[in-house]
Design a protein around this motif. Structure first.
Motif, PDB file in Angstrom:
ATOM      1  N   VAL A  46      72.965  -4.856   8.437  1.00 48.23           N
ATOM      2  CA  VAL A  46      74.616  -5.979   8.358  1.00 48.23           C
ATOM      3  C   VAL A  46      75.021  -4.817   7.854  1.00 48.23           C
ATOM      4  CG1 VAL A  46      75.223  -7.322   7.450  1.00 48.23           C
ATOM      5  CG2 VAL A  46      73.049  -7.787   8.230  1.00 48.23           C
ATOM      6  N   ASN A  47      76.539  -4.400   8.717  1.00 48.28           N
ATOM      7  CA  ASN A  47      77.461  -4.359   8.489  1.00 48.28           C
ATOM      8  C   ASN A  47      78.260  -5.172   7.356  1.00 48.28           C
ATOM      9  OD1 ASN A  47      78.141  -1.192   9.759  1.00 48.28           O
ATOM     10  ND2 ASN A  47      78.185  -2.154  10.849  1.00 48.28           N
ATOM     11  N   LEU A  48      79.069  -4.903   6.169  1.00 44.15           N
ATOM     12  CA  LEU A  48      79.827  -5.673   5.475  1.00 44.15           C
ATOM     13  C   LEU A  48      80.504  -5.069   5.177  1.00 44.15           C
ATOM     14  CD1 LEU A  48      79.481  -8.274   4.695  1.00 44.15           C
ATOM     15  CD2 LEU A  48      78.370  -8.069   2.329  1.00 44.15           C
ATOM     16  N   PHE A  49      82.068  -5.313   5.884  1.00 38.71           N
ATOM     17  CA  PHE A  49      83.061  -4.128   4.844  1.00 38.71           C
ATOM     18  C   PHE A  49      84.042  -5.039   4.473  1.00 38.71           C
ATOM     19  CE2 PHE A  49      83.542  -0.223   7.318  1.00 38.71           C
ATOM     20  CZ  PHE A  49      81.450  -0.292   7.152  1.00 38.71           C
ATOM     21  N   PHE A  50      84.407  -4.977   3.441  1.00 42.00           N
ATOM     22  CA  PHE A  50      85.376  -5.863   2.479  1.00 42.00           C
ATOM     23  C   PHE A  50      87.087  -5.233   2.825  1.00 42.00           C
ATOM     24  CE2 PHE A  50      81.680  -7.121   0.438  1.00 42.00           C
ATOM     25  CZ  PHE A  50      81.471  -8.340   0.828  1.00 42.00           C
ATOM     26  N   GLU A  51      87.078  -3.661   3.697  1.00 44.71           N
ATOM     27  CA  GLU A  51      88.378  -3.398   3.821  1.00 44.71           C
ATOM     28  C   GLU A  51      88.188  -3.051   4.962  1.00 44.71           C
ATOM     29  OE1 GLU A  51      88.770  -0.070   1.386  1.00 44.71           O
ATOM     30  OE2 GLU A  51      90.233  -0.718  -0.503  1.00 44.71           O
ATOM     31  N   ALA A  52      89.396  -2.526   5.466  1.00 44.92           N
ATOM     32  CA  ALA A  52      90.141  -2.607   6.817  1.00 44.92           C
ATOM     33  C   ALA A  52      89.354  -1.198   7.456  1.00 44.92           C
ATOM     34  CB  ALA A  52      91.733  -2.288   7.091  1.00 44.92           C
ATOM     35  N   SER A  53      88.998  -1.268   8.348  1.00 45.05           N
ATOM     36  CA  SER A  53      88.727   0.285   8.942  1.00 45.05           C
ATOM     37  C   SER A  53      87.881  -0.098  10.856  1.00 45.05           C
ATOM     38  CB  SER A  53      86.779   0.010   8.305  1.00 45.05           C
ATOM     39  OG  SER A  53      85.925   1.022   9.333  1.00 45.05           O
ATOM     40  N   THR A  54      88.092   0.669  11.263  1.00 42.51           N
ATOM     41  CA  THR A  54      87.908   1.167  12.731  1.00 42.51           C
ATOM     42  C   THR A  54      86.955   1.937  13.056  1.00 42.51           C
ATOM     43  OG1 THR A  54      90.229   1.057  12.770  1.00 42.51           O
ATOM     44  CG2 THR A  54      89.124   1.800  15.092  1.00 42.51           C
ATOM     45  N   MET A 104      78.268  -0.787   3.474  1.00 45.33           N
ATOM     46  CA  MET A 104      78.723  -1.861   3.008  1.00 45.33           C
ATOM     47  C   MET A 104      80.213  -0.756   2.523  1.00 45.33           C
ATOM     48  SD  MET A 104      78.755  -3.451  -0.231  1.00 45.33           S
ATOM     49  CE  MET A 104      79.440  -3.667  -1.541  1.00 45.33           C
ATOM     50  N   ARG A 105      81.577  -1.564   3.219  1.00 47.95           N
ATOM     51  CA  ARG A 105      82.475  -0.557   2.314  1.00 47.95           C
ATOM     52  C   ARG A 105      83.362  -1.936   1.769  1.00 47.95           C
ATOM     53  NH1 ARG A 105      87.415   1.530   5.794  1.00 47.95           N
ATOM     54  NH2 ARG A 105      85.486   3.398   5.594  1.00 47.95           N
ATOM     55  N   HIS A 106      83.614  -1.155   0.297  1.00 48.24           N
ATOM     56  CA  HIS A 106      84.782  -2.391  -0.424  1.00 48.24           C
ATOM     57  C   HIS A 106      86.015  -1.718  -1.340  1.00 48.24           C
ATOM     58  CE1 HIS A 106      84.811  -5.198  -4.177  1.00 48.24           C
ATOM     59  NE2 HIS A 106      83.958  -6.471  -3.388  1.00 48.24           N
ATOM     60  N   ALA A 107      86.748  -1.885  -1.957  1.00 45.48           N
ATOM     61  CA  ALA A 107      87.757  -1.725  -2.505  1.00 45.48           C
ATOM     62  C   ALA A 107      87.294  -1.277  -3.909  1.00 45.48           C
ATOM     63  CB  ALA A 107      88.492  -3.495  -2.726  1.00 45.48           C
ATOM     64  N   ALA A 108      85.982  -2.289  -4.891  1.00 42.37           N
ATOM     65  CA  ALA A 108      85.772  -1.105  -5.913  1.00 42.37           C
ATOM     66  C   ALA A 108      85.367  -0.447  -5.574  1.00 42.37           C
ATOM     67  CB  ALA A 108      85.038  -2.533  -6.995  1.00 42.37           C
ATOM     68  N   SER A 109      85.284   0.457  -6.958  1.00 41.91           N
ATOM     69  CA  SER A 109      84.586   1.639  -7.112  1.00 41.91           C
ATOM     70  C   SER A 109      83.171   1.637  -7.548  1.00 41.91           C
ATOM     71  CB  SER A 109      85.415   2.969  -7.585  1.00 41.91           C
ATOM     72  OG  SER A 109      86.435   3.206  -7.479  1.00 41.91           O
ATOM     73  N   GLY A 110      82.135   1.798  -7.688  1.00 42.64           N
ATOM     74  CA  GLY A 110      80.917   1.783  -8.024  1.00 42.64           C
ATOM     75  C   GLY A 110      80.478   0.265  -7.727  1.00 42.64           C
ATOM     76  N   ALA A 111      81.164  -0.406  -6.478  1.00 39.57           N
ATOM     77  CA  ALA A 111      80.776  -2.089  -5.723  1.00 39.57           C
ATOM     78  C   ALA A 111      79.056  -1.529  -5.410  1.00 39.57           C
ATOM     79  CB  ALA A 111      81.543  -2.396  -4.899  1.00 39.57           C
ATOM     80  N   ASN A 125      76.878   3.054   1.850  1.00 37.88           N
ATOM     81  CA  ASN A 125      77.923   3.446   1.838  1.00 37.88           C
ATOM     82  C   ASN A 125      78.448   3.392   2.266  1.00 37.88           C
ATOM     83  OD1 ASN A 125      80.417   3.129  -0.413  1.00 37.88           O
ATOM     84  ND2 ASN A 125      79.726   4.953  -1.836  1.00 37.88           N
ATOM     85  N   ALA A 126      80.238   2.465   2.302  1.00 34.99           N
ATOM     86  CA  ALA A 126      80.389   3.004   3.604  1.00 34.99           C
ATOM     87  C   ALA A 126      81.861   3.639   2.692  1.00 34.99           C
ATOM     88  CB  ALA A 126      80.444   2.288   4.887  1.00 34.99           C
ATOM     89  N   GLY A 127      82.325   3.787   2.037  1.00 36.07           N
ATOM     90  CA  GLY A 127      83.599   4.329   1.207  1.00 36.07           C
ATOM     91  C   GLY A 127      84.114   2.807   0.216  1.00 36.07           C
ATOM     92  N   ASP A 128      84.039   2.921  -1.228  1.00 34.33           N
ATOM     93  CA  ASP A 128      83.798   2.502  -2.243  1.00 34.33           C
ATOM     94  C   ASP A 128      85.099   2.903  -2.894  1.00 34.33           C
ATOM     95  OD1 ASP A 128      82.548   4.322  -3.566  1.00 34.33           O
ATOM     96  OD2 ASP A 128      81.757   3.581  -5.375  1.00 34.33           O
ATOM     97  N   GLY A 129      86.318   1.865  -2.733  1.00 36.64           N
ATOM     98  CA  GLY A 129      87.131   1.843  -3.752  1.00 36.64           C
ATOM     99  C   GLY A 129      87.252   3.534  -3.715  1.00 36.64           C
ATOM    100  N   THR A 130      87.953   3.963  -4.412  1.00 33.27           N
ATOM    101  CA  THR A 130      88.722   5.495  -4.445  1.00 33.27           C
ATOM    102  C   THR A 130      87.305   6.632  -4.537  1.00 33.27           C
ATOM    103  OG1 THR A 130      89.217   5.503  -6.879  1.00 33.27           O
ATOM    104  CG2 THR A 130      91.233   5.225  -5.442  1.00 33.27           C
TER     105      THR A 130
END
Ligand code: ASP
Length: 303
Positions: A46-54, A104-111, A125-130
Motif C-alpha cells: 500500500v502506497n500511503l502519501f500524505f504529501e504531493a508526489s509524482t 509512506m510519505r508524511h510531512a512530519a519527520s519521524g512519522a 519511508n518515502a520521505g518524512d518531513g525534513t
C-alpha cells in the motif's frame, strides 16, 4: 532492514552496496521497458502519501507491479484522514487489510519511525518531513555510479535549501559512508551549521563557485517554500546567487554530473540550458528510481 526501510543513517555500507548492485540487475536495456518478474507474486503493498508526489509514488507503484506484486495507492486527500481520523488509526485500519508493506510519505519527520513501533508491518519511508528520503539517496548513488567507476574520493556539491531537505540528509548519510567529500552550499539562512557535523569532512559554504570548483557531481535542490514559515531569501534574487547556469558548470570537472531530485523549478534553482544539457542526469535519476525501488521492495518483501 527486515523491518522495512526507514532511513539511510542506520544502514551499513554493505547493505547499501547490495541494494545498488541489485538495482543494476533491474535496469532496463537501452530502449526497452522494465522487465516483468514474478518475484513478489501474491504480495501486496500500500502506497500511503500524505504529501504531493509524482516521481516517488509512481515509481514505487511501477516497481511493485514489475516484481509481480499488487499495489494500491492512497493519497491523504482521498483518505479518512481528511475526516479527522488519526494517523495511528489510519495505519491500523490499513494494517487490518494485511498488506505486506506500507510505503509512506508524511510531512512530519519521524512519522514512519513512530508507526513502525506500533505496526507489525514493514514500513518503507518515502520521505518524512525534513528528515530522510532513503530511496532518493539510493537512486542518486546508482545514477552517479552509472556515469563513473566508484563513489570513493568524489567531490559532491549539494546546493540549495539544505535546511529543509530530506534529500540532502539522506545523501550526506549515504555518501559519507562511501568516503565522498560532500560540500553543502546555500544561503546562510538555509544552511544550518549543525549539518556540517552530520559526518566527518562535510564542508559548508555560501559561495556557489567555491562549492562547484572541481566537483564531480552537482546536486541542485528546490527551495521548499511549503516548509518555510517566512521567506528565507528574496525570491527575486535567488537565481542570481544560487541558480545553476552554464558558466558554473564550466568550473566543475569536465565530466561533471548534474542532478536534481525534482520537481525542478526552471529559472529558479536551475537554468533550462543546464537542466536539458548533456551533463544533466535528471531523467536518469527518475529511471533509476524504479530500479532502486524494485531492489528495496524485493529486499523488504522477500525477507
Ligand atoms: N522530491 C523531493 C522530496 O520529496 C525533493 C523536493 O520535493 O524538492 O523531498
Amino acid at each position: 532492514m527486515a523491518q522495512g526501510l526507514l532511513g539511510i543513517e542506520s544502514l551499513l555500507r554493505e547493505e547499501i552496496q547490495e541494494i545498488l548492485d541489485r538495482a543494476r540487475d533491474f535496469q532496463p536495456r537501452e530502449g526497452q521497458s522494465f522487465r516483468k518478474y514474478d518475484l513478489l507474486r501474491d504480495r501486496m503493498v500500500v502506497n500511503l502519501f500524505f504529501e504531493a508526489s509524482t516521481r516517488t509514488r509512481t515509481s514505487f507503484e511501477i516497481a511493485a507491479k514489475r516484481l509481480g506484486a499488487d499495489a494500491v495507492s492512497i493519497t491523504a486527500q482521498a483518505s479518512s484522514v481528511s475526516k479527522g481520523e488519526s494517523l495511528v488509526d489510519t495505519l491500523n485500519t490499513l494494517g487490518a487489510m494485511r498488506p505486506d508493506a506500507i510505503i509512506m510519505r508524511h510531512a512530519a519527520s519521524g512519522a514512519p519511525h513512530f508507526l513502525q513501533r506500533h505496526l507489525g508491518i514493514p514500513i518503507i519511508n518515502a520521505g518524512d518531513g525534513t528528515h530522510e528520503h532513503p530511496t532518493q539517496a539510493l537512486l542518486d548513488a546508482r545514477t552517479i555510479l552509472d556515469r563513473g567507476a566508484k563513489l570513493e574520493g568524489l567531490r559532491v556539491a549539494i546546493i540549495g535549501d539544505i535546511a529543509h531537505s530530506r534529500v540532502a540528509r539522506s545523501n550526506i548519510f549515504l555518501l559519507s559512508k562511501f568516503g565522498v567529500q560532500v560540500v553543502l552550499c546555500g544561503p546562510a539562512s538555509l544552511l544550518p551549521r549543525e549539518m556540517g557535523q552530520m559526518a566527518p569532512g562535510v564542508e559548508l559554504t555560501c559561495d556557489m563557485e567555491t562549492a562547484i570548483r572541481a566537483a564531480d557531481v552537482i546536486m541542485m535542490l528546490r527551495v521548499q517554500l511549503e516548509r518555510q514559515h517566512s521567506a528565507a531569501f528574496p525570491a527575486g534574487e535567488y537565481f542570481q546567487f544560487f541558480g545553476l547556469r552554464p558558466e558554473h558548470v564550466e568550473l566543475a570537472k569536465p565530466d561533471v554530473v548534474v542532478m536534481h531530485p525534482g520537481p525542478i523549478n526552471r529559472g529558479r534553482e536551475i537554468s533550462s540550458e543546464v537542466a536539458d544539457s548533456q551533463r544533466s542526469a535528471i531523467l536518469n535519476q527518475v529511471e533509476n528510481g524504479v530500479a532502486v525501488r524494485m531492489a528495496v521492495l524485493e529486499r523488504v518483501l522477500a525477507a
